[in-house]
Design an enzyme around this catalytic site. Sequence first.
Site, PDB file in Angstrom:
ATOM      1  N   TYR A  78       0.456   4.501  -0.255  1.00  0.00           N
ATOM      2  CA  TYR A  78      -0.346   3.872   0.790  1.00  0.00           C
ATOM      3  C   TYR A  78      -0.924   2.627   0.128  1.00  0.00           C
ATOM      4  O   TYR A  78      -1.551   2.731  -0.938  1.00  0.00           O
ATOM      5  CB  TYR A  78      -1.503   4.751   1.258  1.00  0.00           C
ATOM      6  CG  TYR A  78      -1.157   6.154   1.683  1.00  0.00           C
ATOM      7  CD1 TYR A  78       0.027   6.440   2.353  1.00  0.00           C
ATOM      8  CD2 TYR A  78      -2.049   7.198   1.421  1.00  0.00           C
ATOM      9  CE1 TYR A  78       0.321   7.737   2.747  1.00  0.00           C
ATOM     10  CE2 TYR A  78      -1.769   8.495   1.805  1.00  0.00           C
ATOM     11  CZ  TYR A  78      -0.573   8.766   2.469  1.00  0.00           C
ATOM     12  OH  TYR A  78      -0.293  10.054   2.847  1.00  0.00           O
ATOM     13  N   CYS A 107      -4.591   2.838  -0.900  1.00  0.00           N
ATOM     14  CA  CYS A 107      -5.006   3.956  -1.751  1.00  0.00           C
ATOM     15  C   CYS A 107      -5.366   3.434  -3.142  1.00  0.00           C
ATOM     16  O   CYS A 107      -4.558   2.737  -3.779  1.00  0.00           O
ATOM     17  CB  CYS A 107      -3.868   4.969  -1.840  1.00  0.00           C
ATOM     18  SG  CYS A 107      -4.004   6.133  -3.207  1.00  0.00           S
ATOM     19  N   PHE A 125      -5.523   4.963  -5.996  1.00  0.00           N
ATOM     20  CA  PHE A 125      -4.635   5.485  -7.032  1.00  0.00           C
ATOM     21  C   PHE A 125      -3.300   4.726  -7.033  1.00  0.00           C
ATOM     22  O   PHE A 125      -2.729   4.453  -8.090  1.00  0.00           O
ATOM     23  CB  PHE A 125      -4.392   6.979  -6.818  1.00  0.00           C
ATOM     24  CG  PHE A 125      -5.632   7.817  -6.961  1.00  0.00           C
ATOM     25  CD1 PHE A 125      -6.187   8.051  -8.202  1.00  0.00           C
ATOM     26  CD2 PHE A 125      -6.256   8.356  -5.842  1.00  0.00           C
ATOM     27  CE1 PHE A 125      -7.336   8.820  -8.346  1.00  0.00           C
ATOM     28  CE2 PHE A 125      -7.399   9.125  -5.968  1.00  0.00           C
ATOM     29  CZ  PHE A 125      -7.949   9.360  -7.222  1.00  0.00           C
ATOM     30  N   CYS A 126      -2.810   4.390  -5.857  1.00  0.00           N
ATOM     31  CA  CYS A 126      -1.581   3.600  -5.768  1.00  0.00           C
ATOM     32  C   CYS A 126      -1.806   2.185  -6.287  1.00  0.00           C
ATOM     33  O   CYS A 126      -0.936   1.599  -6.942  1.00  0.00           O
ATOM     34  CB  CYS A 126      -1.088   3.557  -4.317  1.00  0.00           C
ATOM     35  SG  CYS A 126      -0.714   5.174  -3.616  1.00  0.00           S
TER      36      CYS A 126
END
Length: 372
Positions: free
Chosen positions: A104, A107, A109-110
């Site tokens: 995503y 996101c 973390f991404c």
Amino acid sequence: MAHAVRALWPGGRALTWRLGGRPALGLPAQSRAGLTGAAGGPGPAATTRKGCPRLLGAAALALGGALGLYHTARWHLRAQNLRADLSAAQLSLSSRLQLTLYQYKTCPFCSKVRAFLDFHALPYQVVEVNPVRRAEIKFSSYRKVPILLAQEGDSLQQLNDSSVIISALKTYLVSGQPLEDIITYYPPMKAVNDQGKEVTEFCNKYWLMLDEKEAQWMYGGKEARTEEMKWRQWADDWLVHLISPNVYRTPTEALASFDYIVKEGNFGTVEGAMAKYMGAAAMYLISKRLKSRHHLQDDVREDLYEAANKWVAAVGKDRPFMGGQKPNLADLAVYGVLRVMEGLEAFDDLMHHTHIQPWYLRVEKAIAEAPQ
């Protein structure tokens, strides 16, 4: 990352010279008189004897200094050669990888993974996952993002969890070990979190699996390695949890955040419209629960500001990045987490009310200038 090379004096010992430390031999009075001048001062022979140790001492110190410079230069040259060899090896290794990132875009973390890939000039394809249906990752039993598929020759590996992805790829670039071997160092384990929900955790995810020489090239010392791991974990365990309560802090901010999410995400027209309004309302309410769960202050901005200034203090004033002259994995992690707020009110407030902007812009520039 730190590139300092410690130059030690050979054997760790200093040369010590005792000048005039030996007692004079007893001489008859006449002989002693013959060694002194008429005025009672030292005669030529005595002057010569006293001068010899001083000259020898000066010569030895000069020789020791020359040896120290030689060893320092030799260590610096060896470190430069090692850096050049490893950098060339990294370029060769990176060209052998075909990477696909399932994500995503908004996101954190991404975003961490993208910051790492971009800084290390690793080419990759992006598959934007629909956050409702998640059909794009139906091949995976692991249902979170990011997921990275890494093709290396005939070997296809799936890497899960942002910190595992980063640690495994960095280990691969530095050591050249096969990626299929590296991922076995980060085994998944089932655990139950504070809410009683079963979750998947990964062992060793902040460790790079390097030998002593590679670790020395990478960090220069144990302190730098420990510091990087500490702040990478801090980004995951604390900083990430400040994002949602801040970007969904008010109904207006929640709506603006979901407007951005829908534009950047993989939504159909009707699905996007529903997600924008229903998602904004839901996340506004959820953000209040997150605020309570993580024991945040009434004004969650204050926690965000404190975290940013704590990070800036840890970096300090004497280095542009925590990694020294270049961002390390902690720099990239913190930057990646904060970057998802760009364009939102929370990000503008963060830049204006903390000291983090100069560091943030330096990391942004370092990533933009990474060799492609």
